[in-house]
Design a protein around this motif. Structure first.
Motif, PDB file in Angstrom:
ATOM      1  N   PHE A  48      71.716  84.245  60.746  1.00  0.00           N
ATOM      2  CA  PHE A  48      71.281  83.247  59.773  1.00  0.00           C
ATOM      3  C   PHE A  48      71.307  81.876  60.443  1.00  0.00           C
ATOM      4  O   PHE A  48      72.343  81.463  60.981  1.00  0.00           O
ATOM      5  CB  PHE A  48      72.196  83.235  58.555  1.00  0.00           C
ATOM      6  CG  PHE A  48      72.261  84.545  57.812  1.00  0.00           C
ATOM      7  CD1 PHE A  48      71.514  84.739  56.662  1.00  0.00           C
ATOM      8  CD2 PHE A  48      73.070  85.582  58.275  1.00  0.00           C
ATOM      9  CE1 PHE A  48      71.577  85.940  55.970  1.00  0.00           C
ATOM     10  CE2 PHE A  48      73.144  86.792  57.588  1.00  0.00           C
ATOM     11  CZ  PHE A  48      72.390  86.970  56.437  1.00  0.00           C
ATOM     12  N   TYR A  49      70.180  81.144  60.364  1.00  0.00           N
ATOM     13  CA  TYR A  49      70.080  79.826  60.987  1.00  0.00           C
ATOM     14  C   TYR A  49      69.580  78.810  59.953  1.00  0.00           C
ATOM     15  O   TYR A  49      68.380  78.814  59.611  1.00  0.00           O
ATOM     16  CB  TYR A  49      69.129  79.862  62.189  1.00  0.00           C
ATOM     17  CG  TYR A  49      69.626  80.745  63.314  1.00  0.00           C
ATOM     18  CD1 TYR A  49      70.575  80.284  64.219  1.00  0.00           C
ATOM     19  CD2 TYR A  49      69.152  82.045  63.452  1.00  0.00           C
ATOM     20  CE1 TYR A  49      71.043  81.090  65.247  1.00  0.00           C
ATOM     21  CE2 TYR A  49      69.609  82.861  64.480  1.00  0.00           C
ATOM     22  CZ  TYR A  49      70.545  82.375  65.367  1.00  0.00           C
ATOM     23  OH  TYR A  49      71.008  83.198  66.387  1.00  0.00           O
ATOM     24  N   PRO A  50      70.478  77.939  59.424  1.00  0.00           N
ATOM     25  CA  PRO A  50      70.037  76.931  58.447  1.00  0.00           C
ATOM     26  C   PRO A  50      68.935  76.041  59.036  1.00  0.00           C
ATOM     27  O   PRO A  50      68.975  75.689  60.223  1.00  0.00           O
ATOM     28  CB  PRO A  50      71.308  76.125  58.185  1.00  0.00           C
ATOM     29  CG  PRO A  50      72.427  77.075  58.495  1.00  0.00           C
ATOM     30  CD  PRO A  50      71.935  77.896  59.662  1.00  0.00           C
ATOM     31  N   THR A  51      67.970  75.693  58.190  1.00  0.00           N
ATOM     32  CA  THR A  51      66.873  74.823  58.636  1.00  0.00           C
ATOM     33  C   THR A  51      66.998  73.422  58.046  1.00  0.00           C
ATOM     34  O   THR A  51      66.136  72.572  58.284  1.00  0.00           O
ATOM     35  CB  THR A  51      65.516  75.421  58.247  1.00  0.00           C
ATOM     36  OG1 THR A  51      65.435  75.532  56.817  1.00  0.00           O
ATOM     37  CG2 THR A  51      65.315  76.783  58.876  1.00  0.00           C
ATOM     38  N   THR A  52      68.056  73.180  57.253  1.00  0.00           N
ATOM     39  CA  THR A  52      68.297  71.849  56.701  1.00  0.00           C
ATOM     40  C   THR A  52      69.739  71.452  57.004  1.00  0.00           C
ATOM     41  O   THR A  52      70.536  72.273  57.461  1.00  0.00           O
ATOM     42  CB  THR A  52      68.085  71.824  55.171  1.00  0.00           C
ATOM     43  OG1 THR A  52      69.040  72.695  54.553  1.00  0.00           O
ATOM     44  CG2 THR A  52      66.680  72.288  54.815  1.00  0.00           C
ATOM     45  N   THR A  53      70.061  70.198  56.741  1.00  0.00           N
ATOM     46  CA  THR A  53      71.439  69.718  56.934  1.00  0.00           C
ATOM     47  C   THR A  53      72.072  69.448  55.573  1.00  0.00           C
ATOM     48  O   THR A  53      71.383  69.101  54.598  1.00  0.00           O
ATOM     49  CB  THR A  53      71.477  68.442  57.784  1.00  0.00           C
ATOM     50  OG1 THR A  53      70.634  67.449  57.179  1.00  0.00           O
ATOM     51  CG2 THR A  53      70.976  68.730  59.190  1.00  0.00           C
ATOM     52  N   ALA A  54      73.369  69.576  55.500  1.00  0.00           N
ATOM     53  CA  ALA A  54      74.082  69.373  54.234  1.00  0.00           C
ATOM     54  C   ALA A  54      74.110  67.891  53.868  1.00  0.00           C
ATOM     55  O   ALA A  54      74.159  67.018  54.737  1.00  0.00           O
ATOM     56  CB  ALA A  54      75.498  69.914  54.358  1.00  0.00           C
ATOM     57  N   PRO A  55      74.069  67.588  52.575  1.00  0.00           N
ATOM     58  CA  PRO A  55      74.173  66.183  52.151  1.00  0.00           C
ATOM     59  C   PRO A  55      75.501  65.572  52.598  1.00  0.00           C
ATOM     60  O   PRO A  55      76.487  66.281  52.837  1.00  0.00           O
ATOM     61  CB  PRO A  55      74.101  66.292  50.614  1.00  0.00           C
ATOM     62  CG  PRO A  55      73.446  67.600  50.344  1.00  0.00           C
ATOM     63  CD  PRO A  55      73.891  68.513  51.450  1.00  0.00           C
ATOM     64  N   ALA A  56      75.513  64.282  52.708  1.00  0.00           N
ATOM     65  CA  ALA A  56      76.725  63.565  53.126  1.00  0.00           C
ATOM     66  C   ALA A  56      77.880  63.893  52.185  1.00  0.00           C
ATOM     67  O   ALA A  56      77.710  63.987  50.965  1.00  0.00           O
ATOM     68  CB  ALA A  56      76.462  62.059  53.130  1.00  0.00           C
ATOM     69  N   GLY A  57      79.051  64.108  52.764  1.00  0.00           N
ATOM     70  CA  GLY A  57      80.240  64.392  51.975  1.00  0.00           C
ATOM     71  C   GLY A  57      80.434  65.857  51.648  1.00  0.00           C
ATOM     72  O   GLY A  57      81.446  66.233  51.053  1.00  0.00           O
ATOM     73  N   GLN A  58      79.472  66.725  52.057  1.00  0.00           N
ATOM     74  CA  GLN A  58      79.600  68.163  51.817  1.00  0.00           C
ATOM     75  C   GLN A  58      79.802  68.881  53.152  1.00  0.00           C
ATOM     76  O   GLN A  58      79.415  68.374  54.205  1.00  0.00           O
ATOM     77  CB  GLN A  58      78.355  68.706  51.112  1.00  0.00           C
ATOM     78  CG  GLN A  58      78.161  68.167  49.711  1.00  0.00           C
ATOM     79  CD  GLN A  58      77.010  68.867  48.991  1.00  0.00           C
ATOM     80  OE1 GLN A  58      76.527  69.904  49.430  1.00  0.00           O
ATOM     81  NE2 GLN A  58      76.589  68.283  47.872  1.00  0.00           N
ATOM     82  N   PRO A  59      80.438  70.057  53.125  1.00  0.00           N
ATOM     83  CA  PRO A  59      80.644  70.794  54.379  1.00  0.00           C
ATOM     84  C   PRO A  59      79.313  71.071  55.084  1.00  0.00           C
ATOM     85  O   PRO A  59      78.298  71.358  54.432  1.00  0.00           O
ATOM     86  CB  PRO A  59      81.295  72.103  53.912  1.00  0.00           C
ATOM     87  CG  PRO A  59      81.916  71.762  52.598  1.00  0.00           C
ATOM     88  CD  PRO A  59      81.012  70.748  51.965  1.00  0.00           C
ATOM     89  N   ALA A  60      79.329  70.966  56.399  1.00  0.00           N
ATOM     90  CA  ALA A  60      78.098  71.208  57.179  1.00  0.00           C
ATOM     91  C   ALA A  60      77.675  72.667  57.062  1.00  0.00           C
ATOM     92  O   ALA A  60      78.510  73.571  56.971  1.00  0.00           O
ATOM     93  CB  ALA A  60      78.341  70.846  58.642  1.00  0.00           C
TER      94      ALA A  60
END
Length: 281
Positions: free
Chosen positions: A244-256
Motif C-alpha cells: 500500500f502506497y499513500p498518494t496524499t499527505t496527512a493534514p497538519a497535526g494528524q499522524p503521517a
C-alpha cells in the motif's frame, strides 16, 4: 499574456503525467489480462532447451491472414525440463482488449537443443514446413473485462523429439534429433479476487498485489476509492505480497500516512479473499 513561457518544466511534466495516468487507468479498467505459460510432460533427456522467438494470437477467422497480433514478449531460451509436475514458465503476461481469440502461434528459432543422457548436446532441427510456427486452435475463448485468461502450452517432450531414421552415429551427432512439437493447449479463466478497506480513506493509496510464488514475480495494481475500499479482480491463484502506497499527505497535526505491506496472502481461483482493514496511519 506571457505567463505560459514561465511555466516550469516540472509542472508541464506533472500535467503530462496526470493526463497519461487518467488514460492509462481508463484503459486498464476496461482491459483483460492474458497469460501464456509453458509446461512439460517429461522425456528421457537431461535437458531440452527451446529457442522461443515470438508468441502471437489470432483474433479473426482462420482465413483472415491479418488477424495475427504479436504479444509483448522477449525472445528467450527455455529449458522446459525445469517446468514439470505443476511448474510452468511464464512467457507472456499482458493487458489485452476484451474479445475472442481463435488461435495462438508459438514461433521457435533455429537454436533449440537437447542434451541426451550421454551428456552430448544435440541440435534440434525444426522441419521447414513448420517455419511459420506451431499453431494451436482455441475453442470459444473469450477474454472479459477485469478477468485474467491463462493459456497453458503443455509440451510433450517424448512425442515432440524424434530420432532421424537415417542418422549415422559415426557422422554428425548434431543431426541426430528433429523437433516436431506436440503441444496440448489448456485454457482457463482466472477469477481470483483480493478485496479490503484502507483507513484513513483520505490516503488514497495505490495498491500492488505481487504474486511472490512466481518467478519472476507478477504484479497487479489498483487504487482505493474515496471510501477506502479496493478490489483486485482476475488474479491467478498463488501467494501474494500486498503493498500500500499513500498518494496524499496527512493534514497538519494528524499522524503521517505510511506505506504498508501484507505478506503470505493466498488467492484461489473463483474465490474472493478479504484482507479486512489496513491502517495507513
Amino acid at each position: 499574456m506571457k505567463f505560459n513561457r514561465f511555466l516550469s518544466f516540472a509542472a508541464l511534466a506533472a500535467l503530462a503525467l496526470t493526463g497519461c495516468s487518467k488514460d492509462s487507468d481508463s484503459a486498464s479498467a476496461n482491459s483483460s489480462k492474458l497469460e501464456v505459460r509453458l509446461t512439460d510432460a517429461p522425456g528421457d533427456f537431461r535437458s531440452v532447451t527451446l529457442d522461443v522467438r515470438q508468441v502471437e494470437v489470432h483474433l479473426k477467422d482462420e482465413a483472415q491472414a491479418d488477424g495475427w497480433q504479436f504479444l509483448s514478449f522477449t525472445p528467450q531460451m527455455v529449458d522446459i525440463l525445469n517446468y514439470v509436475n505443476g511448474k510452468s514458465a511464464l512467457l507472456v503476461s499482458t493487458d489485452f482488449a476484451p474479445g475472442d481469440i481463435k488461435e495462438i502461434r508459438l514461433i521457435l528459432g533455429p537454436n533449440s537443443t537437447v542434451t541426451g543422457n550421454d551428456g552430448f548436446v544435440y541440435d534440434l532441427k525444426t522441419p521447414s514446413g513448420q517455419s511459420s510456427g506451431v499453431k494451436l486452435k482455441l475453442d470459444k475463448v473469450t477474454l472479459r473485462p477485469n478477468e485474467t485468461f491463462q493459456l497453458l502450452l503443455d509440451f510433450d517432450v517424448a512425442k515432440s523429439i524424434k530420432e532421424r531414421g537415417n542418422w549415422d552415429k559415426n557422422k554428425k551427432k548434431e543431426e541426430r534429433y528433429i523437433l516436431k512439437p506436440v503441444i496440448r493447449l489448456i485454457s482457463q479463466e482466472i477469477a481470483g479476487v483480493l478485496f479490503g478497506q484502507v483507513t484513513p480513506a483520505a490516503a488514497l493509496p495505490q495498491i500492488l498485489a505481487i504474486r511472490s510464488s512466481l518467478t519472476p514475480a507478477d504484479t497487479f495494481s489498483t487504487f482505493a476509492d474515496a471510501s477506502g475500499a479496493f478490489r483486485l479482480q482476475g488474479l491467478p491463484s498463488g501467494t501474494y505480497r500486498v503493498e500500500f502506497y499513500p498518494t496524499t499527505t496527512a493534514p497538519a497535526g494528524q499522524p503521517a500516512y505510511r506505506s504498508m505491506t501484507l505478506t503470505g496472502k493466498t488467492v484461489t481461483n473463483n474465490q474472493a479473499t478479504d484482507l479486512q482493514v489496513t491502517r495507513l496511519d
